[in-house]
Motif scaffolding. Sequence first.
Motif, short mmCIF file in Angstrom:
data_model
loop_
_atom_site.label_atom_id
_atom_site.label_comp_id
_atom_site.label_asym_id
_atom_site.label_seq_id
_atom_site.Cartn_x
_atom_site.Cartn_y
_atom_site.Cartn_z
N ALA A 180 56.00 13.89 16.86
CA ALA A 180 56.24 13.84 15.41
C ALA A 180 57.30 14.87 15.01
O ALA A 180 58.15 14.60 14.15
CB ALA A 180 54.94 14.11 14.66
N ILE A 181 57.28 16.02 15.63
CA ILE A 181 58.28 17.05 15.35
C ILE A 181 59.64 16.64 15.89
O ILE A 181 60.66 16.76 15.21
CB ILE A 181 57.84 18.41 15.94
CG1 ILE A 181 56.55 18.88 15.26
CG2 ILE A 181 58.95 19.45 15.77
CD1 ILE A 181 55.88 20.05 15.96
N ILE A 200 47.86 12.46 12.24
CA ILE A 200 48.61 11.80 13.30
C ILE A 200 47.69 11.47 14.49
O ILE A 200 48.06 10.67 15.35
CB ILE A 200 49.80 12.64 13.80
CG1 ILE A 200 49.34 14.02 14.27
CG2 ILE A 200 50.88 12.74 12.75
CD1 ILE A 200 50.42 14.82 14.95
N ARG A 222 49.25 25.70 20.72
CA ARG A 222 50.02 24.80 19.86
C ARG A 222 51.40 25.38 19.52
O ARG A 222 52.34 24.63 19.26
CB ARG A 222 49.24 24.51 18.57
CG ARG A 222 48.02 23.62 18.83
CD ARG A 222 48.41 22.18 19.05
NE ARG A 222 47.32 21.39 19.58
CZ ARG A 222 46.29 20.93 18.88
NH1 ARG A 222 46.20 21.22 17.59
NH2 ARG A 222 45.37 20.20 19.45
N TYR A 252 48.21 7.08 15.48
CA TYR A 252 47.98 7.69 16.79
C TYR A 252 48.47 6.82 17.95
O TYR A 252 49.20 7.30 18.83
CB TYR A 252 46.50 8.01 16.99
CG TYR A 252 46.20 8.57 18.36
CD1 TYR A 252 46.54 9.88 18.68
CD2 TYR A 252 45.63 7.77 19.36
CE1 TYR A 252 46.29 10.39 19.95
CE2 TYR A 252 45.38 8.27 20.62
CZ TYR A 252 45.71 9.58 20.91
OH TYR A 252 45.48 10.07 22.17
N ASN A 271 54.38 22.86 20.03
CA ASN A 271 55.26 22.46 18.93
C ASN A 271 56.72 22.82 19.23
O ASN A 271 57.63 22.04 18.94
CB ASN A 271 54.83 23.12 17.63
CG ASN A 271 53.49 22.60 17.13
OD1 ASN A 271 53.02 21.55 17.55
ND2 ASN A 271 52.87 23.35 16.23
N GLY A 297 46.68 16.70 10.54
CA GLY A 297 45.87 16.18 11.64
C GLY A 297 45.73 14.67 11.66
O GLY A 297 45.19 14.10 12.63
N HIS A 304 56.83 13.23 7.14
CA HIS A 304 56.09 12.95 8.38
C HIS A 304 56.13 11.44 8.62
O HIS A 304 56.70 10.70 7.79
CB HIS A 304 54.65 13.46 8.27
CG HIS A 304 53.99 13.17 6.96
ND1 HIS A 304 53.68 11.88 6.54
CD2 HIS A 304 53.60 13.99 5.94
CE1 HIS A 304 53.11 11.92 5.36
NE2 HIS A 304 53.06 13.18 4.96
N GLY A 315 51.75 15.45 18.52
CA GLY A 315 52.30 16.45 17.61
C GLY A 315 53.75 16.77 17.91
O GLY A 315 54.59 16.82 17.01
N LEU A 353 52.71 17.37 10.80
CA LEU A 353 51.56 16.93 11.60
C LEU A 353 50.51 16.24 10.73
O LEU A 353 49.41 15.93 11.19
CB LEU A 353 50.96 18.12 12.35
CG LEU A 353 51.94 18.89 13.23
CD1 LEU A 353 51.23 20.00 13.99
CD2 LEU A 353 52.64 17.95 14.22
N PRO A 413 56.27 23.22 11.43
CA PRO A 413 54.84 22.99 11.62
C PRO A 413 54.05 24.30 11.54
O PRO A 413 54.56 25.36 11.87
CB PRO A 413 54.76 22.39 13.02
CG PRO A 413 55.97 22.95 13.72
CD PRO A 413 57.03 22.99 12.67
N THR A 432 50.56 26.38 12.76
CA THR A 432 49.46 26.44 13.70
C THR A 432 48.98 27.87 13.79
O THR A 432 49.72 28.81 13.51
CB THR A 432 49.86 25.94 15.10
OG1 THR A 432 48.70 25.95 15.95
CG2 THR A 432 50.92 26.84 15.74
#
Length: 278
Positions: free
Chosen positions: A215-216, A191, A235, A197, A239, A189, A161, A212, A186, A228, A230
Amino acid sequence: MIEYRNGYKMPKIGLGTFRMTDAEQTYDIILKAIETGYRHFDTAQMYGNEEVVGKAIKDSGIKRKDVFITTKLQGHHSPLITRELILESMKKLQVEYLDQLLIHWPNHDNEINVQTWKVFEELYNEGLVKVIGVSNFTRYQLEMLIKDISIPPMSNQVEMHPALSQEPLRAYCEDKGIKITSYGPLMRGLILEEPYYSGLNEIAIKHNSTVGAIAIAWGLSQGVMMIPKTSTDKRLAENLSAKDIKLSNDEITKINAMNTGRRLYSDPSNNIYGKYIK
């Protein structure tokens, strides 16, 4: 899709099912994920949800050839028990073959890792597994394993990550033809907290997206498969949208600079999960 060195292909984004222990919720989210467009599902013996994952995929009506299923062996055992446990996973998942099978955690004794791997090689040669790989192996652990086996791992699933970019390991694996899959992209959380952030959100705003998804997309842009987790419908779509985000080189460099080597999951060199169980 990302292609392994044997020609087998895997979707770039999958759904991780770690800590999905509620059977009804897991079943529903798998069905929704398939409806949303997911075609890769990542589970493990350790997760205790192979049966419900398999049932949901089966009940969805999707053709077996159109879905990619990964599972992982829990612990290390005698060759006979190792084989029995893997066949049991296949039964729970209701499949005649596994798309990908991984050693979940390395043992601290390389001879035990080799013993386990030789069973993986047998199953691969029999056609019961299409891709064999490892999870949570460091470069050193990979080097020790590779020198004593016939078929080098095709993949390595690791924590990756913005706070743990794994650039040295990724470079080594690329040189060896080992594909990397990222879990925990992620950051549990984190991030959504500083110092991550603001930088991620600045990029997200430019792409009309979320931190999110950015980041992916960061991992995807570097040839890394992302899984990821979820449990919400919103989400799932969010994602999956990462596959359509094209980050610039400057944006990738900016996210790479967030790396501090911070682990949020167990250290592979000191893990307690790769035990040998007689």
